[in-house]
Design a protein around this motif. Structure first.
Motif, PDB file in Angstrom:
ATOM      1  N   SER A   3       0.804  -1.230   0.000  1.00  0.00           N
ATOM      2  CA  SER A   3       0.000   0.000   0.000  1.00  0.00           C
ATOM      3  C   SER A   3       0.828   1.268   0.000  1.00  0.00           C
ATOM      4  N   TYR A   4       2.130   1.189   0.329  1.00  0.00           N
ATOM      5  CA  TYR A   4       2.990   2.360   0.302  1.00  0.00           C
ATOM      6  C   TYR A   4       4.361   1.952  -0.204  1.00  0.00           C
ATOM      7  N   VAL A   5       4.982   2.842  -0.996  1.00  0.00           N
ATOM      8  CA  VAL A   5       6.260   2.543  -1.637  1.00  0.00           C
ATOM      9  C   VAL A   5       7.190   3.741  -1.483  1.00  0.00           C
ATOM     10  N   VAL A   6       8.432   3.490  -1.089  1.00  0.00           N
ATOM     11  CA  VAL A   6       9.461   4.538  -1.044  1.00  0.00           C
ATOM     12  C   VAL A   6      10.717   4.018  -1.732  1.00  0.00           C
ATOM     13  N   ARG A   7      11.655   4.907  -2.006  1.00  0.00           N
ATOM     14  CA  ARG A   7      12.886   4.541  -2.685  1.00  0.00           C
ATOM     15  C   ARG A   7      14.081   4.844  -1.794  1.00  0.00           C
ATOM     16  N   HIS A   8      15.161   4.137  -2.050  1.00  0.00           N
ATOM     17  CA  HIS A   8      16.433   4.457  -1.410  1.00  0.00           C
ATOM     18  C   HIS A   8      17.043   5.649  -2.140  1.00  0.00           C
ATOM     19  N   PRO A   9      17.714   6.563  -1.436  1.00  0.00           N
ATOM     20  CA  PRO A   9      18.208   7.779  -2.097  1.00  0.00           C
ATOM     21  C   PRO A   9      19.320   7.556  -3.108  1.00  0.00           C
ATOM     22  N   THR A  10      20.070   6.461  -2.986  1.00  0.00           N
ATOM     23  CA  THR A  10      21.203   6.253  -3.908  1.00  0.00           C
ATOM     24  C   THR A  10      21.211   4.894  -4.588  1.00  0.00           C
ATOM     25  N   GLN A  11      20.560   3.903  -4.012  1.00  0.00           N
ATOM     26  CA  GLN A  11      20.574   2.553  -4.571  1.00  0.00           C
ATOM     27  C   GLN A  11      19.307   2.286  -5.387  1.00  0.00           C
ATOM     28  N   PRO A  12      19.367   1.374  -6.376  1.00  0.00           N
ATOM     29  CA  PRO A  12      18.185   1.062  -7.191  1.00  0.00           C
ATOM     30  C   PRO A  12      17.231   0.121  -6.458  1.00  0.00           C
ATOM     31  N   LEU A  13      16.781   0.563  -5.288  1.00  0.00           N
ATOM     32  CA  LEU A  13      15.924  -0.253  -4.428  1.00  0.00           C
ATOM     33  C   LEU A  13      14.675   0.512  -4.032  1.00  0.00           C
ATOM     34  N   LEU A  14      13.568  -0.224  -3.964  1.00  0.00           N
ATOM     35  CA  LEU A  14      12.320   0.268  -3.406  1.00  0.00           C
ATOM     36  C   LEU A  14      12.005  -0.538  -2.153  1.00  0.00           C
ATOM     37  N   VAL A  41      11.851  -5.579   0.050  1.00  0.00           N
ATOM     38  CA  VAL A  41      12.913  -4.840  -0.626  1.00  0.00           C
ATOM     39  C   VAL A  41      12.859  -5.262  -2.087  1.00  0.00           C
ATOM     40  N   VAL A  42      12.704  -4.284  -2.982  1.00  0.00           N
ATOM     41  CA  VAL A  42      12.476  -4.571  -4.404  1.00  0.00           C
ATOM     42  C   VAL A  42      13.533  -3.867  -5.240  1.00  0.00           C
ATOM     43  N   ALA A  43      14.203  -4.614  -6.097  1.00  0.00           N
ATOM     44  CA  ALA A  43      15.149  -4.028  -7.041  1.00  0.00           C
ATOM     45  C   ALA A  43      14.384  -3.505  -8.248  1.00  0.00           C
ATOM     46  N   VAL A  44      14.700  -2.284  -8.665  1.00  0.00           N
ATOM     47  CA  VAL A  44      14.071  -1.692  -9.849  1.00  0.00           C
ATOM     48  C   VAL A  44      15.166  -1.330 -10.839  1.00  0.00           C
ATOM     49  N   ALA A  45      15.001  -1.784 -12.071  1.00  0.00           N
ATOM     50  CA  ALA A  45      16.003  -1.540 -13.110  1.00  0.00           C
ATOM     51  C   ALA A  45      15.591  -0.358 -13.979  1.00  0.00           C
ATOM     52  N   ALA A  46      16.522   0.120 -14.798  1.00  0.00           N
ATOM     53  CA  ALA A  46      16.258   1.279 -15.654  1.00  0.00           C
ATOM     54  C   ALA A  46      15.144   1.004 -16.657  1.00  0.00           C
ATOM     55  N   ASP A  47      14.924  -0.283 -17.003  1.00  0.00           N
ATOM     56  CA  ASP A  47      13.854  -0.617 -17.946  1.00  0.00           C
ATOM     57  C   ASP A  47      12.522  -0.829 -17.245  1.00  0.00           C
ATOM     58  N   GLY A  48      12.463  -0.573 -15.933  1.00  0.00           N
ATOM     59  CA  GLY A  48      11.217  -0.700 -15.182  1.00  0.00           C
ATOM     60  C   GLY A  48      10.951  -2.078 -14.633  1.00  0.00           C
ATOM     61  N   SER A  49      11.832  -3.044 -14.873  1.00  0.00           N
ATOM     62  CA  SER A  49      11.609  -4.389 -14.348  1.00  0.00           C
ATOM     63  C   SER A  49      11.778  -4.386 -12.829  1.00  0.00           C
ATOM     64  N   LEU A  50      10.955  -5.195 -12.175  1.00  0.00           N
ATOM     65  CA  LEU A  50      10.873  -5.240 -10.721  1.00  0.00           C
ATOM     66  C   LEU A  50      11.183  -6.649 -10.225  1.00  0.00           C
ATOM     67  N   ARG A  51      11.956  -6.736  -9.119  1.00  0.00           N
ATOM     68  CA  ARG A  51      12.313  -8.051  -8.561  1.00  0.00           C
ATOM     69  C   ARG A  51      12.406  -7.937  -7.044  1.00  0.00           C
ATOM     70  N   GLU A  52      11.642  -8.766  -6.341  1.00  0.00           N
ATOM     71  CA  GLU A  52      11.720  -8.780  -4.882  1.00  0.00           C
ATOM     72  C   GLU A  52      12.998  -9.496  -4.466  1.00  0.00           C
ATOM     73  N   VAL A  53      13.792  -8.849  -3.625  1.00  0.00           N
ATOM     74  CA  VAL A  53      15.049  -9.455  -3.192  1.00  0.00           C
ATOM     75  C   VAL A  53      15.025  -9.869  -1.731  1.00  0.00           C
ATOM     76  N   GLU A  54      14.060  -9.364  -0.967  1.00  0.00           N
ATOM     77  CA  GLU A  54      13.983  -9.718   0.447  1.00  0.00           C
ATOM     78  C   GLU A  54      12.617  -9.321   0.985  1.00  0.00           C
ATOM     79  N   ARG A  55      12.141 -10.095   1.973  1.00  0.00           N
ATOM     80  CA  ARG A  55      10.901  -9.738   2.674  1.00  0.00           C
ATOM     81  C   ARG A  55      11.099 -10.024   4.154  1.00  0.00           C
TER      82      ARG A  55
END
Length: 344
Positions: A47-58, A72-86
């Motif tokens: 329900s809420y999403v924030v970004r890291h100030p320097t890393q490609p993480l949401l 913790v979600v990795a976001v790439a320049a092409d918009g692809s999303l990948r969960e890396v940790e919960r």
């Protein structure tokens, strides 16, 4: 963090009576404000999403379940999303996140249990323990028995020098302190029945609080870090016959600080206010939100993105700050949107 022109939305899924499935990423055209869908990632009511100030993480607040979680979600320049940790939010219904202290701390507001969780982050933006939990003040509940039946942390806001402020709807309080302390050092009491939902600090020492339960926009001055003085309040909507039942949700501020934009559920509008130094903001307009139940808004450049949760739409407006006008440009179908985040 990459500089791609992206927008990511969160949502409610069926467990939270919504129709969404997770995160959705879009390519954002900064010229005409149009959005092109890129990728989706199934998550339990992020329900809420924030970004890291320097890393490609949401980071997402997954509100579903008796005890919620944070992804913790990795976001790439092409918009692809990948969960890396919960990991567990250590409380019920996490509804807000914030990253502070130079990207080394993540704060989580657990609405249902009224607690604020603080997590340490490493240089890569990954949680590394150090969890601390602040409890709400169950002895200071507000007068609305239907909504203020216990502490309800709705937001945790970073401030200067490692200071954090918890916005508690259940107790009508702002509680401020440092994350490595056992609890808050300063408490500001708001008018009874305010039901504070959101705190926004302005650059000039002014601060604004969205009163969800009294449908007012409260104005404060932060006399010293974490200690606020209440100056007054204005109605959240210009429709006085509906003020009592209205539920304002999200406040955003123009880049120059001269204009406030406030979403109103029930009236389904976005209200605009002109700020005034050391005074109450002046209402200067109000427009339909482009759908129903406008929850969160994201302003990037001159485009305002409005999450109309109950009509399953994301509305894009053009904002003219000088003339305080909003013009609807686009509407996109998406299940129960609750949050939008621009990247790049």
């Amino acid at each position: 963090m990459n500089t791609a022109q992206l927008l990511v939305t969160g949502c409610y899924d069926k467990e939270m009576d919504g129709r969404g499935t997770g995160l959705t990423s879009y390519r954002r055209d900064p010229g005409d404000g149009s959005l092109t869908p890129l990728d989706t990632l199934a998550l339990p009511s992020p329900s809420y999403v924030v970004r890291h100030p320097t890393q490609p993480l949401l980071y997402t607040a997954n509100e579903a379940g008796e005890v919620g979680s944070v992804s913790v979600v990795a976001v790439a320049a092409d918009g692809s999303l990948r969960e890396v940790e919960r990991l567990s939010s250590q409380g019920g219904w996490p509804c807000h996140l914030a990253v502070g202290e130079g990207g080394r701390r993540l704060a989580v507001a657990n609405y249902r249990t009224g607690t604020a969780l603080f997590l340490d982050l490493d240089e890569a933006g990954r949680p590394v323990g150090g969890a601390r939990l602040w409890a709400g003040d169950a002895g200071a509940l507000g007068p609305r028995a239907d909504r203020q039946d216990g502490p309800h942390a709705h937001m945790v806001v970073p401030g200067p020098d490692g200071l954090w402020t918890v916005v508690d709807l259940g107790t009508d309080q702002l509680r401020s302190g440092r994350a490595d302390a056992d609890g808050p050092e300063a408490v500001t009491a708001l008018p009874a029945g305010t039901g504070p939902r959101q705190l926004v600090r302005a650059a000039d020492g002014m601060a604004y609080v969205v009163g969800e339960l009294d449908s007012r926009l409260h104005v404060l001055r932060e006399a010293e870090p974490g200690r606020f003085r209440w100056l007054g309040a204005v109605p959240a909507t210009g429709e006085p016959e509906r003020t009592a039942g209205n539920l304002p949700a999200h406040l955003t501020v123009s880049a120059d600080g001269s204009l406030l934009l406030l979403s109103n559920r029930v009236t389904d509008t976005v209200a605009l206010f002109r700020t005034r130094p050391d005074g109450l903001p002046r209402p200067v307009g109000e427009v339909p939100s482009g759908g129903a139940w406008p929850r969160h808004m994201e302003l990037v450049g001159d485009h305002l993105h409005v999450c109309d949760e109950r009509t399953d739409t994301l509305a894009v407006f053009t904002l003219d700050v000088a003339n305080a006008t909003l013009t609807l440009r686009h509407r996109y179908a998406t299940g129960s949107p609750t949050c939008a985040l621009a990247i790049g």
